[in-house]
Design a protein around this motif. Structure first.
Motif, PDB file in Angstrom:
ATOM      1  N   SER A 265       0.836  -1.190   0.000  1.00 61.44           N
ATOM      2  CA  SER A 265       0.000   0.000   0.000  1.00 61.44           C
ATOM      3  C   SER A 265       0.874   1.244   0.000  1.00 61.44           C
ATOM      4  CB  SER A 265      -0.904   0.031   1.232  1.00 61.44           C
ATOM      5  OG  SER A 265      -1.504   1.306   1.368  1.00 61.44           O
ATOM      6  N   TYR A 267       0.175   3.905   1.161  1.00 68.19           N
ATOM      7  CA  TYR A 267      -0.102   4.636   2.390  1.00 68.19           C
ATOM      8  C   TYR A 267       0.368   3.879   3.635  1.00 68.19           C
ATOM      9  CZ  TYR A 267      -2.936   7.038  -1.013  1.00 68.19           C
ATOM     10  OH  TYR A 267      -3.344   7.711  -2.136  1.00 68.19           O
ATOM     11  N   VAL A 374      -2.999   3.968   7.558  1.00 67.98           N
ATOM     12  CA  VAL A 374      -3.400   3.670   6.190  1.00 67.98           C
ATOM     13  C   VAL A 374      -4.827   4.129   5.921  1.00 67.98           C
ATOM     14  CG1 VAL A 374      -3.822   1.802   4.549  1.00 67.98           C
ATOM     15  CG2 VAL A 374      -1.790   1.755   5.981  1.00 67.98           C
ATOM     16  N   PRO A 384      -5.868   9.340   4.026  1.00 71.63           N
ATOM     17  CA  PRO A 384      -4.592   8.689   4.332  1.00 71.63           C
ATOM     18  C   PRO A 384      -3.430   9.553   3.853  1.00 71.63           C
ATOM     19  CG  PRO A 384      -5.641   7.634   2.466  1.00 71.63           C
ATOM     20  CD  PRO A 384      -6.638   8.590   3.020  1.00 71.63           C
ATOM     21  N   ARG A 385      -2.283   9.297   4.436  1.00 77.72           N
ATOM     22  CA  ARG A 385      -1.114  10.129   4.144  1.00 77.72           C
ATOM     23  C   ARG A 385       0.014   9.273   3.592  1.00 77.72           C
ATOM     24  NH1 ARG A 385       3.419  12.024   7.081  1.00 77.72           N
ATOM     25  NH2 ARG A 385       2.825  10.827   8.923  1.00 77.72           N
ATOM     26  N   ARG A 386       0.680   9.788   2.536  1.00 80.92           N
ATOM     27  CA  ARG A 386       1.871   9.126   2.011  1.00 80.92           C
ATOM     28  C   ARG A 386       3.070   9.467   2.881  1.00 80.92           C
ATOM     29  NH1 ARG A 386       0.236  11.464  -2.879  1.00 80.92           N
ATOM     30  NH2 ARG A 386       1.964  12.913  -2.609  1.00 80.92           N
ATOM     31  N   TYR A 440      -5.035   2.702  -4.295  1.00 81.82           N
ATOM     32  CA  TYR A 440      -5.416   2.812  -2.885  1.00 81.82           C
ATOM     33  C   TYR A 440      -5.632   1.427  -2.299  1.00 81.82           C
ATOM     34  CZ  TYR A 440      -7.822   4.302   1.349  1.00 81.82           C
ATOM     35  OH  TYR A 440      -8.180   4.500   2.658  1.00 81.82           O
TER      36      TYR A 440
END
Length: 603
Positions: A265, A267, A374, A384-386, A440
């Motif tokens: 993922s 994220y 996630v 969600p944040r990278r 995603y």
């Protein structure tokens, strides 16, 4: 002479099993649903057998428009199902047309059974039409260099054993294509046995073999490491859930190769990006960090695109531990401090048990935090944040026309369902998707067989047009799952006719054509490298109109607003393909600087 009772003749005909029927019986035993190919006179007995099989619900043919496309389809089918991909052709040019697709599978370790015909044995050396024996255009000799097993079946009694050897060879390490060349008279002659003698499906069950001593040393190295990093390649498909659990227990930063990108993922809280071709600066910084004392590369061949162009400073040095089920890949890492051979799932199940026994944080304690990272905060609706960086991230939000490729990649994963599988073709499509396309995926751990995950590409042999055929093969292998094929205008002009196979099979493949009127990667490579600017221009082409002419809905996309106007739910639900002719900004340079430096000998 007495007449034969017609009913008796019918029974005799039904009970007569041709050699081609035996081949099909083995395919059915292996769970193979389709044979991808193009029919012809010499391969006709195999198609007759497939017709009989199709009438009773067994394996059936899917007719490609070109034999190379058939091999690409078999490749995509294998990648998404894990089952044997099968392609076939007639003799002569049919067989030679297969070679590019078979070579691609060979270089990417894709199991495949390749069946080509020969003219009848008694015509060898007589100049028969399309003769490809050793006395004609020697196709068996040609396939020698791109297969794991390659043979001419010269006697009926050889067929069953050679077929078994081919199938088993296709799945052995290293996996890859196996080729049988079968003369017409043998294919249509009586089979040596009335039914399969061997249980190949049972013989193909994967053993849980591993180098016990090396695994113990790996466990020791991981527990002693202060800041370990795990690099995930496409060979981790079966083991990805367990690998991510190990990463959570160790709090190890996770990187992927371009091939392995679809398994993690974007994220995930430990994911720092892709290394290698079109990768992320945040991933390079992880490998350049002097505090990192252990780098575990898993399931990767460490070729140019996967090793950051043979990066000795960050990757190929004494910090490296290389874990592989394909022993041939280990020859590319002689500088490693440790090689660990074996089934990757078994190795990391053992590592996980070792860590839990030594008091590392329990899976449940860590999973909750990972899930929050996630999924975002459900109460607040937080996105969600990278945890990795993109180049030119502001262009992912650009509202102008022509649409920026960066924005297109961002929008695709937002618009299409989370289950969508993405196939990226060679060229600029490859660079744009590796860097900017991030499906995603909410999964953070847990045992599963991802069959390559949500994103697939073909960076080793790097054949243009691969994704077009592979996406069709994947779509028929996983019916009901949306598949997006991202391809350049050059590759579409080369192999775009295969979209009619998706139409005929009624599968929802969305062909996203990056239309910039050029062979984009070559054009930008010439500019970046200071080469002569030549041979890259393509004619202005309306691919949406081409699609409509073939019976496929086509849409021209010039801006983000055009994308927003699409009814993506209807596109994914319709029984057949759709084409998006995306007029991208032709001046945007793909993230390919490292590749240019390699070509110039400066990497």
């Amino acid at each position: 002479m007495a007449a034969v009772d017609p009913s008796v003749a019918d029974v005799q005909a039904q009970s007569r099993i041709e050699a081609a029927d035996l081949i099909v019986a083995y395919l059915e035993q292996l769970g193979v649903e389709y044979v991808f190919g193009v029919p012809g006179g010499a391969i006709e007995p195999l198609y007759n057998a497939l017709a009989r099989s199709a009438r009773r619900g067994g394996p059936r043919p899917i007719v490609a428009r070109h034999e190379t496309g058939a091999a690409f389809m078999a490749d995509g089918y294998t990648r998404i199902t894990g089952r044997l991909g099968v392609c076939c052709s007639t003799t002569g040019p049919g067989a030679t047309n297969l070679i590019t697709g078979v070579s691609s599978a060979y270089d990417n370790n894709i199991p495949m059974l390749v069946i080509t015909a020969q003219t009848a044995l008694n015509t060898f050396g007589k100049g028969a039409i399309q003769e490809s024996s050793c006395t004609g255009v020697n196709t068996v000799g040609m396939f020698q260099y791109c297969t794991r097993y390659n043979t001419l079946v010269s006697h009926p009694e050889q067929l069953e054993r050679k077929l078994a050897s081919a199938v088993l060879s296709a799945f052995q390490s290293p996996a890859g294509p196996a080729h049988l060349s079968i003369p017409l008279d043998i294919l249509r002659g009586p089979a040596p046995v009335s039914s399969p003698s061997f249980d190949l499906a049972a013989l193909l069950r994967r053993p849980s073999l591993m180098d016990e001593d090396a695994v113990e040393r790996l466990c020791q190295a991981l527990t002693e490491a202060r800041r370990p990093v795990i690099v995930i390649g496409d060979g981790c498909s079966e083991a990805i859930g367990t690998l991510l659990e190990v990463a959570l227990l160790l709090e190890a930063q996770v990187l992927t190769t371009p091939h392995g990108k679809g398994l993690v993922s974007p994220y995930h809280p430990l994911f720092r990006g892709v290394i290698g071709f079109a990768g992320h600066r945040s991933a390079e910084r992880v490998l350049e960090d002097p505090g990192v004392d252990l780098v575990v590369a898993v399931g990767t061949g460490l070729g140019e695109f996967e090793s950051n162009a043979w990066d000795e400073r960050g990757l190929l040095n004494r910090r490296l531990v290389h874990v592989e089920s394909t022993e041939g890949h280990l020859t590319r890492s002689p500088m490693a401090r440790l090689h660990v051979r074996g089934r990757i799932l078994s190795i990391f199940e053992r590592v996980k048990d070792h860590l839990l026994e030594r008091g590392y944080a329990t899976r449940e304690d860590l999973l909750e935090g990972a899930r929050r990272s996630v999924w975002g905060a459900p109460a607040s609706g937080e996105a969600p944040r990278r945890h990795f960086e993109l180049d030119d991230e502001d262009k992912c939000r650009d509202e102008g026309a022509p649409i920026k490729p960066q924005r297109l990649m961002t929008e695709l994963t937002r618009l299409f369902p989370p289950s969508t599988r993405y196939f990226a073709d060679t060229g600029s499509s490859l660079a744009w998707t590796i860097h900017y396309l991030h499906p995603y995926d909410r999964r953070v751990a847990g045992r599963r067989d991802a069959h390559g995950g949500l994103y697939r590409t073909c960076v080793n042999f790097a054949s243009m047009g691969w994704a077009i055929g592979a996406s069709v093969g994947a779509a028929v292998g996983a019916r009901g799952t949306p598949v997006v094929c991202i391809v350049g205008d050059g590759a579409m002009l080369m192999s775009g006719q295969e979209i009619t196979v998706a139409l005929q099979e009624r599968v929802p493949v969305v062909f996203v054509v990056l239309n910039d009127g050029a062979l984009g990667m070559v054009k930008h490579g010439q500019r970046l490298g200071g080469a002569e600017r030549i041979g890259t221009e393509l004619p202005e082409t309306d691919f949406a109109a081409m699609a409509r002419a073939m019976g496929v809905p086509g849409h021209v996309i010039r801006s983000p607003q055009d994308l927003e106007a699409l009814d993506v739910a209807a596109i994914c639900a319709r029984p057949g393909p759709t084409l998006l002719d995306v007029r991208i900004d032709p001046e945007e340079i793909p993230p390919m600087g490292k590749r240019v430096r390699v070509l110039q000998g400066k990497a």
